[in-house]
Design a protein around this motif. Structure first.
Motif, mmCIF file in Angstrom:
data_model
loop_
_atom_site.group_PDB
_atom_site.id
_atom_site.type_symbol
_atom_site.label_atom_id
_atom_site.label_comp_id
_atom_site.label_asym_id
_atom_site.label_seq_id
_atom_site.Cartn_x
_atom_site.Cartn_y
_atom_site.Cartn_z
ATOM 1 N N LEU A 164 -38.685 17.162 -23.140
ATOM 2 C CA LEU A 164 -39.604 16.603 -24.124
ATOM 3 C C LEU A 164 -40.580 15.733 -23.345
ATOM 4 O O LEU A 164 -40.198 14.698 -22.797
ATOM 5 C CB LEU A 164 -38.839 15.785 -25.175
ATOM 6 C CG LEU A 164 -39.591 15.403 -26.449
ATOM 7 C CD1 LEU A 164 -38.613 15.054 -27.567
ATOM 8 C CD2 LEU A 164 -40.549 14.233 -26.229
ATOM 9 N N VAL A 165 -41.847 16.161 -23.275
ATOM 10 C CA VAL A 165 -42.828 15.525 -22.400
ATOM 11 C C VAL A 165 -43.911 14.834 -23.223
ATOM 12 O O VAL A 165 -43.952 14.939 -24.459
ATOM 13 C CB VAL A 165 -43.456 16.571 -21.447
ATOM 14 C CG1 VAL A 165 -42.376 17.215 -20.578
ATOM 15 C CG2 VAL A 165 -44.218 17.652 -22.213
ATOM 16 N N ALA A 166 -44.792 14.132 -22.526
ATOM 17 C CA ALA A 166 -45.842 13.365 -23.204
ATOM 18 C C ALA A 166 -46.674 14.238 -24.136
ATOM 19 O O ALA A 166 -47.029 13.817 -25.252
ATOM 20 C CB ALA A 166 -46.735 12.683 -22.173
ATOM 21 N N GLN A 167 -46.987 15.456 -23.701
ATOM 22 C CA GLN A 167 -47.837 16.334 -24.500
ATOM 23 C C GLN A 167 -47.185 16.768 -25.811
ATOM 24 O O GLN A 167 -47.874 17.257 -26.711
ATOM 25 C CB GLN A 167 -48.233 17.570 -23.687
ATOM 26 C CG GLN A 167 -49.215 17.271 -22.563
ATOM 27 C CD GLN A 167 -49.407 18.490 -21.667
ATOM 28 O OE1 GLN A 167 -48.584 18.774 -20.797
ATOM 29 N NE2 GLN A 167 -50.487 19.220 -21.891
ATOM 30 N N ASN A 168 -45.879 16.606 -25.923
ATOM 31 C CA ASN A 168 -45.214 16.932 -27.183
ATOM 32 C C ASN A 168 -45.448 15.863 -28.246
ATOM 33 O O ASN A 168 -45.118 16.074 -29.416
ATOM 34 C CB ASN A 168 -43.713 17.123 -26.966
ATOM 35 C CG ASN A 168 -43.394 18.328 -26.100
ATOM 36 O OD1 ASN A 168 -42.696 18.219 -25.076
ATOM 37 N ND2 ASN A 168 -43.901 19.486 -26.481
ATOM 38 N N LYS A 169 -45.969 14.689 -27.840
ATOM 39 C CA LYS A 169 -46.466 13.660 -28.764
ATOM 40 C C LYS A 169 -45.422 13.237 -29.808
ATOM 41 O O LYS A 169 -45.714 13.150 -31.005
ATOM 42 C CB LYS A 169 -47.748 14.148 -29.450
ATOM 43 C CG LYS A 169 -48.870 14.496 -28.477
ATOM 44 C CD LYS A 169 -50.142 14.900 -29.181
ATOM 45 C CE LYS A 169 -51.235 15.314 -28.211
ATOM 46 N NZ LYS A 169 -51.598 14.268 -27.244
ATOM 47 N N LEU A 170 -44.220 12.936 -29.352
ATOM 48 C CA LEU A 170 -43.166 12.546 -30.277
ATOM 49 C C LEU A 170 -43.534 11.299 -31.080
ATOM 50 O O LEU A 170 -43.283 11.224 -32.294
ATOM 51 C CB LEU A 170 -41.862 12.285 -29.508
ATOM 52 C CG LEU A 170 -40.665 11.893 -30.373
ATOM 53 C CD1 LEU A 170 -40.100 13.107 -31.101
ATOM 54 C CD2 LEU A 170 -39.575 11.217 -29.535
ATOM 55 N N GLN A 206 -46.549 7.173 -24.290
ATOM 56 C CA GLN A 206 -45.911 8.466 -24.506
ATOM 57 C C GLN A 206 -44.446 8.402 -24.063
ATOM 58 O O GLN A 206 -44.103 7.689 -23.126
ATOM 59 C CB GLN A 206 -46.611 9.593 -23.726
ATOM 60 C CG GLN A 206 -48.037 9.873 -24.163
ATOM 61 C CD GLN A 206 -49.044 8.964 -23.488
ATOM 62 O OE1 GLN A 206 -48.859 8.583 -22.334
ATOM 63 N NE2 GLN A 206 -50.090 8.608 -24.203
ATOM 64 N N LEU A 207 -43.607 9.183 -24.749
ATOM 65 C CA LEU A 207 -42.175 9.210 -24.452
ATOM 66 C C LEU A 207 -41.809 10.504 -23.744
ATOM 67 O O LEU A 207 -42.323 11.587 -24.084
ATOM 68 C CB LEU A 207 -41.376 9.055 -25.740
ATOM 69 C CG LEU A 207 -39.855 8.908 -25.585
ATOM 70 C CD1 LEU A 207 -39.314 7.903 -26.603
ATOM 71 C CD2 LEU A 207 -39.142 10.247 -25.754
ATOM 72 N N TRP A 208 -40.917 10.391 -22.760
ATOM 73 C CA TRP A 208 -40.370 11.530 -22.014
ATOM 74 C C TRP A 208 -38.849 11.484 -22.155
ATOM 75 O O TRP A 208 -38.241 10.425 -21.980
ATOM 76 C CB TRP A 208 -40.727 11.441 -20.540
ATOM 77 C CG TRP A 208 -42.192 11.371 -20.228
ATOM 78 C CD1 TRP A 208 -43.045 10.330 -20.479
ATOM 79 C CD2 TRP A 208 -42.989 12.378 -19.601
ATOM 80 N NE1 TRP A 208 -44.315 10.625 -20.048
ATOM 81 C CE2 TRP A 208 -44.307 11.877 -19.501
ATOM 82 C CE3 TRP A 208 -42.698 13.653 -19.105
ATOM 83 C CZ2 TRP A 208 -45.341 12.616 -18.917
ATOM 84 C CZ3 TRP A 208 -43.731 14.393 -18.531
ATOM 85 C CH2 TRP A 208 -45.038 13.875 -18.450
ATOM 86 N N LEU A 209 -38.244 12.630 -22.433
ATOM 87 C CA LEU A 209 -36.789 12.681 -22.573
ATOM 88 C C LEU A 209 -36.314 14.038 -22.060
ATOM 89 O O LEU A 209 -36.752 15.087 -22.551
ATOM 90 C CB LEU A 209 -36.397 12.483 -24.043
ATOM 91 C CG LEU A 209 -34.957 12.104 -24.367
ATOM 92 C CD1 LEU A 209 -34.859 11.515 -25.783
ATOM 93 C CD2 LEU A 209 -33.999 13.281 -24.254
ATOM 94 N N ASN A 245 -35.672 13.807 -12.753
ATOM 95 C CA ASN A 245 -34.645 13.034 -13.428
ATOM 96 C C ASN A 245 -33.304 13.262 -12.731
ATOM 97 O O ASN A 245 -32.802 14.389 -12.698
ATOM 98 C CB ASN A 245 -34.560 13.422 -14.905
ATOM 99 C CG ASN A 245 -35.775 12.981 -15.688
ATOM 100 O OD1 ASN A 245 -36.431 12.003 -15.337
ATOM 101 N ND2 ASN A 245 -36.092 13.697 -16.759
ATOM 102 N N LEU A 246 -32.730 12.205 -12.170
ATOM 103 C CA LEU A 246 -31.453 12.312 -11.471
ATOM 104 C C LEU A 246 -30.277 12.354 -12.448
ATOM 105 O O LEU A 246 -29.195 12.848 -12.106
ATOM 106 C CB LEU A 246 -31.284 11.135 -10.505
ATOM 107 C CG LEU A 246 -32.379 11.000 -9.435
ATOM 108 C CD1 LEU A 246 -32.141 9.742 -8.604
ATOM 109 C CD2 LEU A 246 -32.426 12.230 -8.545
ATOM 110 N N THR A 247 -30.486 11.809 -13.630
ATOM 111 C CA THR A 247 -29.507 11.823 -14.718
ATOM 112 C C THR A 247 -30.285 12.147 -15.993
ATOM 113 O O THR A 247 -31.524 12.204 -15.974
ATOM 114 C CB THR A 247 -28.833 10.449 -14.873
ATOM 115 O OG1 THR A 247 -29.818 9.502 -15.314
ATOM 116 C CG2 THR A 247 -28.234 9.966 -13.556
ATOM 117 N N PRO A 248 -29.615 12.366 -17.122
ATOM 118 C CA PRO A 248 -30.378 12.418 -18.374
ATOM 119 C C PRO A 248 -31.243 11.157 -18.491
ATOM 120 O O PRO A 248 -30.767 10.048 -18.259
ATOM 121 C CB PRO A 248 -29.285 12.461 -19.450
ATOM 122 C CG PRO A 248 -28.125 13.111 -18.768
ATOM 123 C CD PRO A 248 -28.171 12.598 -17.347
ATOM 124 N N CYS A 249 -32.510 11.338 -18.829
ATOM 125 C CA CYS A 249 -33.474 10.225 -18.734
ATOM 126 C C CYS A 249 -34.327 10.090 -19.977
ATOM 127 O O CYS A 249 -34.718 11.087 -20.594
ATOM 128 C CB CYS A 249 -34.415 10.440 -17.539
ATOM 129 S SG CYS A 249 -33.773 9.808 -15.993
#
Length: 330
Positions: free
Chosen positions: A173-179, A210-213, A302-306
């Motif tokens: 889930l990246v910035a462009q997905n605009k959560l 923006q959120l990244w997950l 991402n080294l872990t879930p981030c």
């Protein structure tokens, strides 16, 4: 293109233009004379002189960038600084204005998001909501350039199960997905704190934040942003490799055959010190903030879930690098 390239191009154009004519007039001496006359006319034209001036300017600019690159490599031999505390004036003077990256350690540790957000909390709070993600990325080397083809709407809970259980770059889930633009998630902005004198609170909105997950192993290939910005690590651990804008020509020379998505973190991380000359690498943990200046190349893993935030609402965010027909990726 330098002056030698320009002259070679002109000579090639003359050669092509006279090839068919030479079949009609096979006399070698006559052909050579006509080539010389055609070349002289072309080189004497206003268009050629303008191109020559541009090529000479580009050579001078390249020479300047080479000198600045070597100067920067000497200056930055200690790597990216990590600062435990920093007042706004020092941040402006020593990092933002001279465009020097820095890690502000634990600077966001008191923000509500740092103490609340994690994949499990998102699943319990928003698991039934539908969200847009970037999916099926592994099969497409150019997934960044073809972002639209990878957009997919899924139940948030389903995506979060993948985040928690897989190590993959297939979904993110990246910035462009605009959560944060979605009404159901707007309240997340209230959990994002402040850096007085560094962040502009009046622009803490979904346009500037923006959120990244993503799961462990999800990554963003080499790119640069068009404005100064911050990467705020909320949950998990993230690895970032940075390269100075002065390394642009070296980077493009090393990876010019890479597609529009650009090389990922592994080729950059394994060859940078040998091929590019200098890079800085940092690992961010919860509460850490990385300042990424305008034009600085960076790739992320991402080294872990981030869970992370990218923020462009700095108090002096008026600087922008606009360049036509260039997307920031090779």
């Amino acid at each position: 293109m330098n002056t030698a390239d320009l002259n070679h191009l002109v000579e090639s154009l003359v050669e092509i233009a006279l090839t068919d004519d030479s079949k009609l007039r096979p006399g070698a001496d006559d052909l050579i004379l006509r080539k010389r006359k055609a070349l002289a006319r072309l080189q004497d034209s206003d268009s050629f002189r303008r191109l020559l001036e541009q090529a000479e300017f580009a050579e001078r600019l390249r020479s300047l960038m080479d000198a600045l690159r070597e100067k920067w490599r000497d200056f930055s031999s200690q790597g990216i600084q990590r600062i435990a505390s920093l007042d706004p004036e020092s941040f402006m003077r020593h990092y933002l204005l001279p465009s020097v990256p820095v890690v502000l350690e634990a600077a966001a540790s008191e923000w509500p998001a740092i103490n609340k957000w994690c994949p499990q909390w998102f699943q319990e709070t928003f698991g039934n909501q539908d969200v847009e993600i970037s999916d099926h990325r592994r099969s497409d080397m150019n997934y960044e350039a073809r972002f639209g083809a990878h957009r997919r709407t899924v139940p948030f809970g389903e995506f979060l199960e993948r985040v928690k259980s897989d190590r993959t770059n297939d979904c993110y889930l990246v910035a462009q997905n605009k959560l944060l633009e979605k009404p159901a998630f707007e309240r997340l902005l209230d959990d994002i704190g402040d850096l007085p004198g560094i962040l502009d609170r009046s622009r803490k909105d979904a346009e500037s934040v923006q959120l990244w997950l993503g799961p462990a192993g999800s990554s963003t290939p080499i790119h640069h942003d068009l404005t100064d910005g911050l990467i705020v690590q909320v949950d998990g651990r993230k690895r970032v490799i940075l390269l100075s804008p002065y390394e642009t020509e070296e980077l493009q020379r090393a990876y010019r055959n890479i597609g529009r998505a650009g090389p990922g973190i592994e080729p950059i991380g394994s060859t940078t010190t040998r091929t590019i000359g200098w890079s800085g690498e940092v690992v961010l943990g919860p509460g850490d903030i990385l300042f990424v200046p305008l034009g600085w190349w960076h790739c992320v893993e991402n080294l872990t879930p981030c869970i992370s935030l990218s923020m462009q609402n700095l108090v002096s965010a008026g600087y922008r690098w606009d360049h036509p027909d260039f997307r920031g990726y090779f």
